[in-house]
Design a protein around this motif. Sequence first.
Motif, mmCIF file in Angstrom:
data_model
loop_
_atom_site.group_PDB
_atom_site.id
_atom_site.type_symbol
_atom_site.label_atom_id
_atom_site.label_comp_id
_atom_site.label_asym_id
_atom_site.label_seq_id
_atom_site.Cartn_x
_atom_site.Cartn_y
_atom_site.Cartn_z
ATOM 1 N N CYS A 110 4.253 1.627 -1.551
ATOM 2 C CA CYS A 110 4.450 1.626 -3.104
ATOM 3 C C CYS A 110 3.847 0.461 -4.466
ATOM 4 C CB CYS A 110 6.414 1.247 -2.835
ATOM 5 S SG CYS A 110 6.544 -0.403 -2.386
ATOM 6 N N LYS A 111 4.471 0.783 -5.484
ATOM 7 C CA LYS A 111 3.609 -0.357 -7.148
ATOM 8 C C LYS A 111 5.581 -0.767 -6.953
ATOM 9 C CE LYS A 111 2.043 1.833 -9.811
ATOM 10 N NZ LYS A 111 1.605 2.690 -10.975
ATOM 11 N N TYR B 124 -1.600 7.597 -8.332
ATOM 12 C CA TYR B 124 -2.924 6.744 -7.683
ATOM 13 C C TYR B 124 -3.912 7.260 -8.165
ATOM 14 C CZ TYR B 124 -6.027 5.784 -4.201
ATOM 15 O OH TYR B 124 -7.445 5.195 -3.484
ATOM 16 N N ARG C 294 0.863 -1.150 0.155
ATOM 17 C CA ARG C 294 0.163 -0.097 -0.354
ATOM 18 C C ARG C 294 0.669 1.121 -0.221
ATOM 19 N NH1 ARG C 294 -0.700 -2.037 5.036
ATOM 20 N NH2 ARG C 294 -0.027 -0.578 6.787
ATOM 21 N N HIS D 220 -5.596 11.784 2.470
ATOM 22 C CA HIS D 220 -5.452 11.549 1.407
ATOM 23 C C HIS D 220 -4.614 9.695 1.511
ATOM 24 C CE1 HIS D 220 -4.513 9.930 -2.534
ATOM 25 N NE2 HIS D 220 -5.655 10.547 -3.182
ATOM 26 N N ARG E 34 3.693 6.067 -4.157
ATOM 27 C CA ARG E 34 3.000 5.535 -4.645
ATOM 28 C C ARG E 34 2.804 7.218 -3.849
ATOM 29 N NH1 ARG E 34 -0.387 1.523 -5.818
ATOM 30 N NH2 ARG E 34 0.055 -0.516 -5.050
ATOM 31 N N ASN E 35 1.672 7.953 -4.847
ATOM 32 C CA ASN E 35 1.576 9.161 -4.406
ATOM 33 C C ASN E 35 0.044 10.276 -5.454
ATOM 34 O OD1 ASN E 35 2.084 9.645 -7.133
ATOM 35 N ND2 ASN E 35 3.845 10.526 -6.977
ATOM 36 N N LYS E 36 -0.096 10.971 -5.164
ATOM 37 C CA LYS E 36 -1.474 11.538 -5.771
ATOM 38 C C LYS E 36 -1.644 11.463 -7.619
ATOM 39 C CE LYS E 36 -2.796 14.586 -1.528
ATOM 40 N NZ LYS E 36 -3.237 15.711 -1.939
ATOM 41 N N THR F 52 -2.355 8.036 0.209
ATOM 42 C CA THR F 52 -1.523 8.099 -0.253
ATOM 43 C C THR F 52 -0.741 8.250 0.814
ATOM 44 O OG1 THR F 52 -1.874 9.854 -1.474
ATOM 45 C CG2 THR F 52 -1.564 7.840 -2.951
ATOM 46 N N GLN F 53 -1.060 9.248 1.691
ATOM 47 C CA GLN F 53 -0.479 9.295 3.140
ATOM 48 C C GLN F 53 -0.672 9.068 4.347
ATOM 49 O OE1 GLN F 53 -1.183 13.955 1.823
ATOM 50 N NE2 GLN F 53 0.682 14.074 0.937
#
Length: 479
Positions: A262-263, A286, A260, A313, A281-283, A315-316
């Motif tokens: 990183c990719k 995502y 959840r 969000h 992962r970032n906005k 990702t944060q």
Amino acid sequence: MLEIINLNQIDSNQTKDLFCMFDELSNTFSYIKSEHLRFKMFDKMGVLIRPKMVEIGYRLNDKLRNGRVIFEPKTVTMSFIPLRSVLKILFQDCNLFHVILEFMNHLDSSSMCSTISNFVQFQLWQSKLKKNPGKILIPLFLYFDDFEINNALGSHAGTTKLGAVYVSLPCLPPDLASSLENIFLVQLFKSNDRQEFGNQVIFAELISELNFIENVGIDILYNGEMYRVFFSLGLILGDNLGLHSILGFTESFVAQFPCRFCKSPKLDCHHQVTQVDGVLRNKTNYDEDISINNITLTGLKELCVFNQINSFHVTQNFAVDIMHDILEGDLVPLNSEIWCLYISLRQIIGILLEKSIKYDDIDLCKTLITEHHELYMNLFNTNLKPKFHHMVHYPMVIKNCGPLSLIWSMRFESKHKELKETAKSITSRKNACYTLALKHQLNVAYRILSTKNKLIVNKWIKLLIITSAGARFCGAQGK
């Protein structure tokens, strides 16, 4: 009594007051002799915040009538406790507002020290404060988990498994933050209902409540002055499966993209000993993954419903659970060749369990995790497990949120025990969500009454006045 009255020649008005006093003493608890009257009294006092039943859908139930099976729609509900009401009464009547302001001021004055110890001192919360200048902004943690109220080995295991959402205040002093009475139940629902109706339906009421207390705020009366206090969601906590299930990530940890944070593909996670910042992962990525709408290619099952909260969000949401990631292990023989691996892990645990941390320790933790993972693969000639991959993100999480021992599941798991013990004492399972939520709120009401420590029931005050008047009267007659 009549002889004493006649002997002392007491006038009729004094006699009437005296008999009223004894009438009150003989019927002291008449107004709370039944459960209905007790609840009515609590409502009048304003200390009982009742859970409300929220409709989440309908389900067809089959019934046998006249030899025929008939399907009838039945409303499906869950229990929800208004968070704004709970926070308002706790902050006003239980002195939490004063305690939190004092402690946050202390943390702010010590933020330049080399050792820091609270979520509000770290990057994630500081970035939110900069977006809300001039506001009294207080962080909240949400915790989600499923738990079983029946015998886990019995024939009814799983049929009444419940999902619980708790709220805690990370800005409380450590001795208060660890107390179970400062972890508040917000929502109870059947786990099967969440799987059937989905996260959007189950958490819609909660999301609306969180947006209200963040955007509108709550008026708190303190020292004769009114303050507008705002609350912002800091983190959503839980174990790995719980977080993935409500945040919209894949619930399979052997999926192509199981993380959840990183990719990194599954094969890379098997050998990754340090965090790769380029695949976090970032906005932006995502939103791109959501538009692809393919869980195999992205690791995303659905759009996170909590992204509807203005300041949040997914990702944060830098939340990990070291209780399940780290502490669930086996004993290691002293003379084993893997003793060095154990020593490395022990050093990591020593840092992770600290209640306050230095920035130098974060770099040390990163190095120790790298060494541990390399040694593990060399000794066992195997791939890293998903929990090992979570560890490579620990330094990033600490930088953003602080000591990991302050965001683990340990205390929340203990909170489950209260509800489980209550469930054991009742035999009905007809509406377990409401029953358990109401019992919890009665405990909160008791806490509020204990904190006030004063007579606020009209009849009690009346009794006190009459008793005092009688005592003064008897004293005067004695003279």
